[in-house]
Design a protein around this motif. Structure first.
Motif, PDB file in Angstrom:
ATOM      1  N   LYS A 101      20.794  66.042  37.520  1.00  6.81           N
ATOM      2  CA  LYS A 101      20.603  64.594  37.449  1.00  6.81           C
ATOM      3  C   LYS A 101      19.166  64.130  37.670  1.00  6.81           C
ATOM      4  O   LYS A 101      18.783  63.077  37.161  1.00  6.81           O
ATOM      5  CB  LYS A 101      21.526  63.907  38.462  1.00  6.81           C
ATOM      6  CG  LYS A 101      23.008  64.152  38.195  1.00  6.81           C
ATOM      7  CD  LYS A 101      23.873  63.543  39.268  1.00  6.81           C
ATOM      8  CE  LYS A 101      25.353  63.828  39.026  1.00  6.81           C
ATOM      9  NZ  LYS A 101      26.215  63.264  40.086  1.00  6.81           N
ATOM     10  N   GLU A 149      22.201  54.240  36.838  1.00  2.00           N
ATOM     11  CA  GLU A 149      23.572  54.345  36.330  1.00  2.00           C
ATOM     12  C   GLU A 149      23.555  54.330  34.811  1.00  2.00           C
ATOM     13  O   GLU A 149      24.016  53.404  34.147  1.00  2.00           O
ATOM     14  CB  GLU A 149      24.427  53.214  36.893  1.00  2.00           C
ATOM     15  CG  GLU A 149      24.627  53.317  38.400  1.00  2.00           C
ATOM     16  CD  GLU A 149      25.609  52.298  38.938  1.00  2.00           C
ATOM     17  OE1 GLU A 149      26.039  51.414  38.166  1.00  2.00           O
ATOM     18  OE2 GLU A 149      25.952  52.386  40.133  1.00  2.00           O
ATOM     19  N   LEU A 169      17.582  59.625  39.841  1.00  2.00           N
ATOM     20  CA  LEU A 169      18.819  60.396  39.674  1.00  2.00           C
ATOM     21  C   LEU A 169      19.663  59.714  38.606  1.00  2.00           C
ATOM     22  O   LEU A 169      19.999  58.537  38.723  1.00  2.00           O
ATOM     23  CB  LEU A 169      19.596  60.475  40.993  1.00  2.00           C
ATOM     24  CG  LEU A 169      18.925  61.242  42.138  1.00  2.00           C
ATOM     25  CD1 LEU A 169      19.808  61.185  43.388  1.00  2.00           C
ATOM     26  CD2 LEU A 169      18.654  62.682  41.745  1.00  2.00           C
ATOM     27  N   MET A 170      20.004  60.449  37.558  1.00  2.00           N
ATOM     28  CA  MET A 170      20.762  59.895  36.438  1.00  2.00           C
ATOM     29  C   MET A 170      22.261  60.078  36.677  1.00  2.00           C
ATOM     30  O   MET A 170      22.747  61.214  36.752  1.00  2.00           O
ATOM     31  CB  MET A 170      20.355  60.591  35.131  1.00  2.00           C
ATOM     32  CG  MET A 170      18.861  60.721  34.919  1.00  2.00           C
ATOM     33  SD  MET A 170      18.038  59.120  34.819  1.00  2.00           S
ATOM     34  CE  MET A 170      18.724  58.502  33.290  1.00  2.00           C
ATOM     35  N   ILE A 171      22.967  58.978  36.822  1.00  3.76           N
ATOM     36  CA  ILE A 171      24.431  59.002  36.968  1.00  3.76           C
ATOM     37  C   ILE A 171      25.010  58.477  35.662  1.00  3.76           C
ATOM     38  O   ILE A 171      25.084  57.267  35.441  1.00  3.76           O
ATOM     39  CB  ILE A 171      24.909  58.143  38.155  1.00  3.76           C
ATOM     40  CG1 ILE A 171      24.156  58.534  39.427  1.00  3.76           C
ATOM     41  CG2 ILE A 171      26.411  58.280  38.330  1.00  3.76           C
ATOM     42  CD1 ILE A 171      24.402  59.947  39.885  1.00  3.76           C
ATOM     43  N   CYS A 172      25.405  59.389  34.784  1.00  2.00           N
ATOM     44  CA  CYS A 172      25.757  59.007  33.414  1.00  2.00           C
ATOM     45  C   CYS A 172      26.880  57.970  33.344  1.00  2.00           C
ATOM     46  O   CYS A 172      26.691  56.862  32.866  1.00  2.00           O
ATOM     47  CB  CYS A 172      26.156  60.242  32.612  1.00  2.00           C
ATOM     48  SG  CYS A 172      24.745  61.028  31.814  1.00  2.00           S
ATOM     49  N   ASN A 182      24.865  69.538  36.213  1.00  2.00           N
ATOM     50  CA  ASN A 182      24.658  68.472  37.195  1.00  2.00           C
ATOM     51  C   ASN A 182      23.174  68.266  37.511  1.00  2.00           C
ATOM     52  O   ASN A 182      22.805  67.924  38.645  1.00  2.00           O
ATOM     53  CB  ASN A 182      25.418  68.786  38.489  1.00  2.00           C
ATOM     54  CG  ASN A 182      25.763  67.536  39.273  1.00  2.00           C
ATOM     55  OD1 ASN A 182      26.016  66.476  38.700  1.00  2.00           O
ATOM     56  ND2 ASN A 182      25.771  67.634  40.593  1.00  2.00           N
ATOM     57  N   ILE A 205      22.922  67.310  32.344  1.00  2.00           N
ATOM     58  CA  ILE A 205      23.639  66.567  33.390  1.00  2.00           C
ATOM     59  C   ILE A 205      25.115  66.941  33.371  1.00  2.00           C
ATOM     60  O   ILE A 205      25.735  67.190  34.418  1.00  2.00           O
ATOM     61  CB  ILE A 205      23.467  65.046  33.199  1.00  2.00           C
ATOM     62  CG1 ILE A 205      21.999  64.645  33.394  1.00  2.00           C
ATOM     63  CG2 ILE A 205      24.345  64.270  34.174  1.00  2.00           C
ATOM     64  CD1 ILE A 205      21.710  63.200  33.035  1.00  2.00           C
ATOM     65  N   VAL A 220      18.749  55.624  41.952  1.00  2.00           N
ATOM     66  CA  VAL A 220      19.920  56.083  41.202  1.00  2.00           C
ATOM     67  C   VAL A 220      20.093  55.210  39.959  1.00  2.00           C
ATOM     68  O   VAL A 220      20.379  54.011  40.060  1.00  2.00           O
ATOM     69  CB  VAL A 220      21.193  56.032  42.069  1.00  2.00           C
ATOM     70  CG1 VAL A 220      22.403  56.445  41.241  1.00  2.00           C
ATOM     71  CG2 VAL A 220      21.038  56.931  43.278  1.00  2.00           C
ATOM     72  N   GLN A 237      32.944  60.434  36.731  1.00  2.00           N
ATOM     73  CA  GLN A 237      32.117  61.590  37.046  1.00  2.00           C
ATOM     74  C   GLN A 237      32.862  62.912  36.879  1.00  2.00           C
ATOM     75  O   GLN A 237      32.283  63.911  36.441  1.00  2.00           O
ATOM     76  CB  GLN A 237      31.607  61.480  38.490  1.00  2.00           C
ATOM     77  CG  GLN A 237      30.541  60.397  38.685  1.00  2.00           C
ATOM     78  CD  GLN A 237      29.206  60.782  38.068  1.00  2.00           C
ATOM     79  OE1 GLN A 237      28.539  61.691  38.520  1.00  2.00           O
ATOM     80  NE2 GLN A 237      28.842  60.089  37.009  1.00  2.00           N
ATOM     81  N   CYS A 275      22.825  57.436  31.271  1.00  2.00           N
ATOM     82  CA  CYS A 275      22.494  58.805  30.878  1.00  2.00           C
ATOM     83  C   CYS A 275      21.031  58.947  30.501  1.00  2.00           C
ATOM     84  O   CYS A 275      20.515  60.061  30.422  1.00  2.00           O
ATOM     85  CB  CYS A 275      23.349  59.240  29.680  1.00  2.00           C
ATOM     86  SG  CYS A 275      25.097  59.443  30.060  1.00  2.00           S
TER      87      CYS A 275
END
Length: 314
Positions: free
Chosen positions: A93, A178, A16-19, A91, A87, A176, A24, A180
Motif C-alpha cells: 500500500k 482511500e 498508504l493506498m486503501i483501494c 498488500n 496492492i 491514508v 478489503q 487505488c
C-alpha cells in the motif's frame, strides 16, 4: 509535509493506498480480470507499434497518429495498473510522496493528451472525407509533428498546476488515501489547508480540455456526416463511413466511460465510494486494451501488417 500527532511533529514520507475501504477482504479477486487485461493491453499495443514501425505501407500520418495513441495508452496503463495489482497481491500500500505526485501528474496530463489525439484523428478523417483532393497536402508528416507539439504543450501547461497545487498543501491530518491511485482530490482531502482552489482548478481544466475536445470532435463528425449524406453513390457513402467507424467506436467508449466516472464521482453518497474508484481504474485499462484490437480488426492495412509481423517472427 508533516503529520501532527499528540503535540509532536512527524515527517511524513509516504501515503498508504486503501483501494476499496469497504471490501478489503475481497478486493484481491479483482486482480483476476485486471491482470489478463493488463497483459492484453500491453501485448496488443506493442504488436501494433511494431507493425506500424516495420510495415512500410503503414508509414502514413493516420497510422502515426494511431501509434501516438498507442504509446499514450501504454504509459497510462503502466502508471496505474501495476501498482493496483501490487496492492491486491502483496498488500504493498505505501507510495512515496514523489511517486504519488508523479503518478498524479502523468494521469492528469496524459489522459487529456489522449483526448487531444482523438481530436487530431477526427480532423484527419474530416479532411479525408470532406476535402479528399487536399488531403495529401494537408495531412503530412509535418502536420503530425505539429500535432504532437500541440498535444504535448497544450496539455502540459494546462495540467501541470494540478499536482503542483496538491504538493504545496500541508499534510498534517492523515496519510491514508482511500483510492487505488493518487487522484488529485483524494490526496488533497488529507491536507489541513483549504483545497477549494485545487477543486476549482481541476474542474475548470478538465472541462476546458476534455470538453473542448469533445465539442470539436462532434462538430467534425457533423461535417463528415453532412458530406457523406451528399454522396450520390451508396457504396461510396458506406466506404466513407467505414473509415471512421473504428475511430468513432473508440471515441464513444472513451468519453462515455469518462463521463460515467465523473458523474458517479459527483453523486457523492448516492453511489457507493467503490464505484468511481473502480471506474477510474478501468478507464486506465479497458481503452488501452480495446484501441489496438478495434483498429486491428476493422482496418485491413493494420491487419495485414500484423499478420506479416507475426509471420516474420516465426
Amino acid at each position: 509535509m508533516v503529520l501532527f500527532s499528540n503535540n509532536t511533529v512527524t515527517q511524513v514520507t509516504e501515503f498508504l493506498m486503501i483501494c476499496f475501504p469497504g471490501m478489503q477482504d475481497a478486493q484481491h479477486w479483482l486482480s483476476i480480470p485486471l491482470a489478463p487485461l493488463l497483459v492484453l493491453a500491453l501485448g496488443a499495443n506493442f504488436v501494433l507499434l511494431l507493425a506500424i514501425r516495420q510495415e512500410a505501407s503503414l508509414h502514413e500520418p493516420m497510422y502515426y497518429l494511431l501509434a501516438i495513441l498507442s504509446m499514450l495508452d501504454v504509459i497510462l496503463c503502466l502508471t496505474v495498473i501495476p501498482k493496483v495489482l501490487l496492492i491486491f497481491w502483496f498488500n504493498m500500500k505505501p507510495i512515496s510522496f514523489a511517486g504519488c505526485f508523479l503518478q498524479m501528474f502523468i494521469m492528469n496530463t496524459f489522459l487529456p493528451m489522449e483526448s487531444s489525439t482523438f481530436l487530431v484523428m477526427a480532423y484527419d478523417r474530416y479532411v479525408a472525407i470532406c476535402h479528399p483532393l487536399r488531403y495529401p497536402s494537408i495531412i503530412t508528416e509535418q502536420f503530425v509533428i505539429n500535432a504532437v507539439v500541440f498535444i504535448v504543450f497544450r496539455n502540459l501547461l494546462a495540467t501541470l498546476p494540478t499536482p503542483v497545487l496538491a504538493a504545496r498543501l500541508n499534510y498534517c491530518a492523515s496519510n491514508v488515501v482511500e483510492n487505488c491511485i493518487c487522484a488529485n482530490i483524494s490526496v488533497a482531502r488529507l491536507s489541513c489547508g483549504d483545497i477549494h482552489l485545487n477543486k476549482l482548478y481541476q474542474f475548470v481544466s478538465v472541462w476546458c480540455l476534455l470538453g473542448s475536445d469533445l465539442v470539436l470532435i462532434l462538430l467534425s463528425y457533423c461535417f463528415i456526416l453532412r458530406a457523406v449524406m451528399g454522396l450520390q453513390s451508396r457504396g461510396a457513402a458506406t466506404k466513407a463511413l467505414s473509415t471512421c467507424g473504428s475511430h468513432l467506436i473508440l471515441i464513444l467508449f472513451f468519453y462515455t466511460l469518462l463521463l460515467v466516472f465523473i458523474f458517479t464521482n459527483k453523486a457523492g453518497k448516492k453511489v457507493p465510494s467503490e464505484v468511481p474508484i473502480l471506474l477510474n481504474v478501468l478507464h486506465h485499462l479497458i481503452p488501452p486494451a480495446l484501441n489496438p484490437i478495434v483498429y486491428g480488426v476493422r482496418t485491413q492495412e493494420i491487419k495485414q501488417g500484423i499478420i506479416k509481423l507475426l509471420k516474420y517472427q516465426r
